[in-house]
Design a protein around this motif. Structure first.
Motif, PDB file in Angstrom:
ATOM      1  N   ALA A  45       0.837  -1.206   0.000  1.00 46.83           N
ATOM      2  CA  ALA A  45       0.000   0.000   0.000  1.00 46.83           C
ATOM      3  C   ALA A  45       0.871   1.254   0.000  1.00 46.83           C
ATOM      4  N   LYS A  46       1.998   1.197   0.672  1.00 46.95           N
ATOM      5  CA  LYS A  46       2.928   2.339   0.685  1.00 46.95           C
ATOM      6  C   LYS A  46       3.694   2.429  -0.639  1.00 46.95           C
ATOM      7  N   ARG A  47       4.075   1.286  -1.176  1.00 52.88           N
ATOM      8  CA  ARG A  47       4.825   1.264  -2.442  1.00 52.88           C
ATOM      9  C   ARG A  47       3.959   1.671  -3.632  1.00 52.88           C
ATOM     10  N   TYR A  48       2.687   1.332  -3.558  1.00 53.04           N
ATOM     11  CA  TYR A  48       1.771   1.570  -4.672  1.00 53.04           C
ATOM     12  C   TYR A  48       0.597   2.434  -4.217  1.00 53.04           C
ATOM     13  N   PRO A  49       0.854   3.716  -3.936  1.00 56.00           N
ATOM     14  CA  PRO A  49      -0.266   4.568  -3.532  1.00 56.00           C
ATOM     15  C   PRO A  49      -1.306   4.640  -4.648  1.00 56.00           C
ATOM     16  N   VAL A  50      -2.574   4.639  -4.254  1.00 63.76           N
ATOM     17  CA  VAL A  50      -3.673   4.601  -5.220  1.00 63.76           C
ATOM     18  C   VAL A  50      -3.525   5.690  -6.267  1.00 63.76           C
ATOM     19  N   GLU A  51      -3.214   6.888  -5.828  1.00 64.65           N
ATOM     20  CA  GLU A  51      -3.165   8.010  -6.769  1.00 64.65           C
ATOM     21  C   GLU A  51      -2.064   7.862  -7.820  1.00 64.65           C
ATOM     22  N   ALA A 103      -0.708   4.525  -8.639  1.00 64.97           N
ATOM     23  CA  ALA A 103      -0.722   3.181  -9.219  1.00 64.97           C
ATOM     24  C   ALA A 103      -2.008   2.822  -9.950  1.00 64.97           C
ATOM     25  N   ARG A 104      -3.076   3.534  -9.724  1.00 62.32           N
ATOM     26  CA  ARG A 104      -4.369   3.162 -10.315  1.00 62.32           C
ATOM     27  C   ARG A 104      -4.250   3.035 -11.835  1.00 62.32           C
ATOM     28  N   GLY A 105      -4.613   1.838 -12.329  1.00 65.17           N
ATOM     29  CA  GLY A 105      -4.644   1.603 -13.768  1.00 65.17           C
ATOM     30  C   GLY A 105      -3.283   1.476 -14.423  1.00 65.17           C
ATOM     31  N   ARG A 106      -2.230   1.367 -13.617  1.00 71.23           N
ATOM     32  CA  ARG A 106      -0.868   1.285 -14.173  1.00 71.23           C
ATOM     33  C   ARG A 106      -0.191   0.019 -13.690  1.00 71.23           C
ATOM     34  N   ALA A 107       0.399  -0.730 -14.591  1.00 73.51           N
ATOM     35  CA  ALA A 107       1.091  -1.965 -14.251  1.00 73.51           C
ATOM     36  C   ALA A 107       2.599  -1.722 -14.254  1.00 73.51           C
ATOM     37  N   LEU A 108       3.016  -0.840 -13.371  1.00 73.41           N
ATOM     38  CA  LEU A 108       4.433  -0.493 -13.274  1.00 73.41           C
ATOM     39  C   LEU A 108       4.975  -0.934 -11.926  1.00 73.41           C
ATOM     40  N   LYS A 109       6.263  -1.248 -11.893  1.00 74.56           N
ATOM     41  CA  LYS A 109       6.939  -1.554 -10.636  1.00 74.56           C
ATOM     42  C   LYS A 109       6.974  -0.266  -9.809  1.00 74.56           C
ATOM     43  N   TYR A 110       6.948  -0.423  -8.497  1.00 70.90           N
ATOM     44  CA  TYR A 110       6.837   0.743  -7.621  1.00 70.90           C
ATOM     45  C   TYR A 110       7.952   1.767  -7.834  1.00 70.90           C
TER      46      TYR A 110
END
Length: 122
Positions: free
Chosen positions: A104-110, A112-119
């Protein structure tokens, strides 16, 4: 009817059943972390075999017999995972919650949403 999600109690019950199953067969000597990790990887490979060469659409709409075969392979993965965690004294439910907090910290919603990228790439 849907099956309820696994709980800590369900994982503990499964761990206990696996301990008993292995003890009755005198398999503890074989259930070293190395052997269990290798068996886990092998079973994960058997899951993958069912999806090899399928399109994304095909993989999401498995025929009933294939879906049942995948379910049993997933069960094998879970069984080896629970047994390995038991041998290493890892509380899987607690470790999973910790990992979700980290993610959740590595991939904040704002970001990561809709993106398949490494953190590191967000």
């Amino acid at each position: 009817m849907t099956t309820p999600p696994a709980t800590d109690d369900a994982l503990i019950e499964l761990r206990t059943a696996l301990r008993r199953f292995a003890a009755e067969r005198e398999w503890d000597v074989f259930h070293t972390p190395k052997n269990l990790a290798m068996a886990l990887a092998g079973e994960a490979g058997e899951v993958i075999e069912h999806f090899q060469w399928l399109s994304a659409e095909q993989s999401a709409a498995l025929p009933p017999d294939t879906r049942e075969a995948v379910a049993l392979e997933l069960a094998d993965v879970l069984l080896y995972l629970v047994r390995l965690a038991d041998k290493l004294d890892v509380d899987l439910a607690e470790a999973a919650r910790r990992k979700m907090d980290i993610n959740a910290k590595r991939y904040p919603v704002e970001l990561a949403r809709g993106r398949a990228l490494k953190y590191q790439q967000l």
